[in-house]
Design a protein around this motif. Structure first.
Motif, PDB file in Angstrom:
ATOM      1  N   ASP A 164       6.944  -9.806 -13.363  1.00 11.04           N
ATOM      2  CA  ASP A 164       5.754  -9.600 -12.552  1.00 11.04           C
ATOM      3  C   ASP A 164       4.866 -10.841 -12.629  1.00 11.04           C
ATOM      4  OD1 ASP A 164       3.881  -8.440 -10.957  1.00 11.04           O
ATOM      5  OD2 ASP A 164       3.174  -6.981 -12.439  1.00 11.04           O
TER       6      ASP A 164
ATOM      7  N   ARG B   8       6.638  -3.229  -7.470  1.00  6.04           N
ATOM      8  CA  ARG B   8       6.171  -3.537  -8.822  1.00  6.04           C
ATOM      9  C   ARG B   8       6.422  -2.312  -9.689  1.00  6.04           C
ATOM     10  NH1 ARG B   8       0.774  -5.572  -8.378  1.00  6.04           N
ATOM     11  NH2 ARG B   8       1.593  -7.692  -8.637  1.00  6.04           N
TER      12      ARG B   8
ATOM     13  N   GLU C  81       4.983   0.850  -7.577  1.00  8.24           N
ATOM     14  CA  GLU C  81       4.064   0.480  -6.495  1.00  8.24           C
ATOM     15  C   GLU C  81       4.813  -0.326  -5.442  1.00  8.24           C
ATOM     16  OE1 GLU C  81      -0.316  -1.672  -5.924  1.00  8.24           O
ATOM     17  OE2 GLU C  81       0.711  -1.735  -7.862  1.00  8.24           O
TER      18      GLU C  81
ATOM     19  N   LEU D  43       4.373  -2.966  -2.826  1.00 12.92           N
ATOM     20  CA  LEU D  43       3.402  -3.998  -2.462  1.00 12.92           C
ATOM     21  C   LEU D  43       3.520  -4.431  -1.013  1.00 12.92           C
ATOM     22  CD1 LEU D  43       3.691  -6.273  -5.641  1.00 12.92           C
ATOM     23  CD2 LEU D  43       2.067  -4.408  -5.204  1.00 12.92           C
ATOM     24  N   ARG D  44       4.745  -4.388  -0.492  1.00 14.14           N
ATOM     25  CA  ARG D  44       4.961  -4.838   0.884  1.00 14.14           C
ATOM     26  C   ARG D  44       6.209  -4.176   1.436  1.00 14.14           C
ATOM     27  NH1 ARG D  44       6.618 -10.413   0.690  1.00 14.14           N
ATOM     28  NH2 ARG D  44       8.681  -9.716   1.267  1.00 14.14           N
TER      29      ARG D  44
ATOM     30  N   PRO E  49       2.301  -0.516   2.634  1.00 12.10           N
ATOM     31  CA  PRO E  49       2.336  -0.465   1.170  1.00 12.10           C
ATOM     32  C   PRO E  49       1.906   0.917   0.678  1.00 12.10           C
ATOM     33  CG  PRO E  49       1.181  -2.428   1.950  1.00 12.10           C
ATOM     34  CD  PRO E  49       1.369  -1.531   3.147  1.00 12.10           C
TER      35      PRO E  49
END
Length: 245
Positions: free
Chosen positions: A180, A194, A215, A217-218, A224
């Protein structure tokens, strides 16, 4: 004082020989030269609202992991659901090494797994591109040296586009697993995730069901989302979202 002799560069891998060996191994595992890939999306977890119900095949996806164990476990779940032979490619002298018995807990069986380690980043990128372009490969993962300078294993936009084009040609799923970071560089990956551990067993080394924070993110063509708390139920082979999260 005697002169110090320069240390010669280590030779690059024999690419034609390695490619021939990998193709022969895949053919033996699949029993045919070409695998008939499922076109359905690869499921992740119910309740995340992903378009199509999961991750698209013939596409590159990126995983940013807070620590190696949870990243490897999540990647193993996705690769196992690809339904065929997969390659795990480690780059560098301290690359994230796959432990087949541990990955089996997340559904990725050793019989469907080919491990490859390349000391040079350029060789690892080449192997990843060749693997993704092979129709008999259902999925491939590229993991850099976890403790090296990120710049030493840079993946620029051009390189990631080449991997995406290879995935489109071969039909399998491509995964980039990396530590990360606060400001990830741009890439052609269709999604960026993530993941981090939420309990002591989150890395996949404990006896309980691991719980992660996930998560999105994109996502190309989507939005998201998260973070979500999810638990991997090893006995059922299912990832569940925590209803309270």
């Amino acid at each position: 004082m005697p002169k110090t002799q320069p240390v010669p560069d280590r030779p690059s891998i024999d690419q034609p020989a390695l490619l021939a060996a990998l193709r022969a191994r895949v053919i033996r595992l699949e029993g045919a030269g070409r695998a008939a890939h499922d076109t359905a999306a690869i499921p992740v977890c119910d309740g995340l609202g992903l378009p199509g119900g999961g991750l698209a095949r013939a596409t590159l996806h990126e995983i940013l992991a807070a620590e190696p164990g949870c990243g490897a476990a999540f990647a193993a779940v996705l690769l196992a659901r690809s339904g065929g032979t997969v390659l795990w490619i480690g780059a560098g002298t301290d690359a994230l090494t796959a432990w087949p018995p541990g990955l089996a807990r997340f559904g990725l069986l050793p019989a469907k797994l080919i491990l490859l380690r390349a000391e040079r980043w350029s060789d690892a990128l080449w192997a990843m591109e060749e693997a993704l372009g092979c129709p008999a490969v259902a999925g491939a993962l590229l993991a850099p040296d976890w403790h090296a300078d990120p710049a030493a294993a840079a993946l620029d936009l051009t390189a990631s586009r080449r991997l995406q084009l290879a995935a489109e040609a071969g039909g399998g799923i491509g995964l980039l697993l990396r530590p990360d970071m606060a400001n990830p560089p741009p890439s052609a990956a269709a999604s960026r995730w993530r993941i981090s551990a939420l309990n002591a067993a989150g890395a996949g080394h404990g006896m309980g069901d691991p719980c992660w924070q996930l998560e999105l993110l994109r996502l190309r063509g989507g939005r998201p989302g998260g973070p979500w708390a999810v638990t991997w139920r090893a006995a059922a082979g299912r990832m569940e979202r925590d209803a309270a999260a």
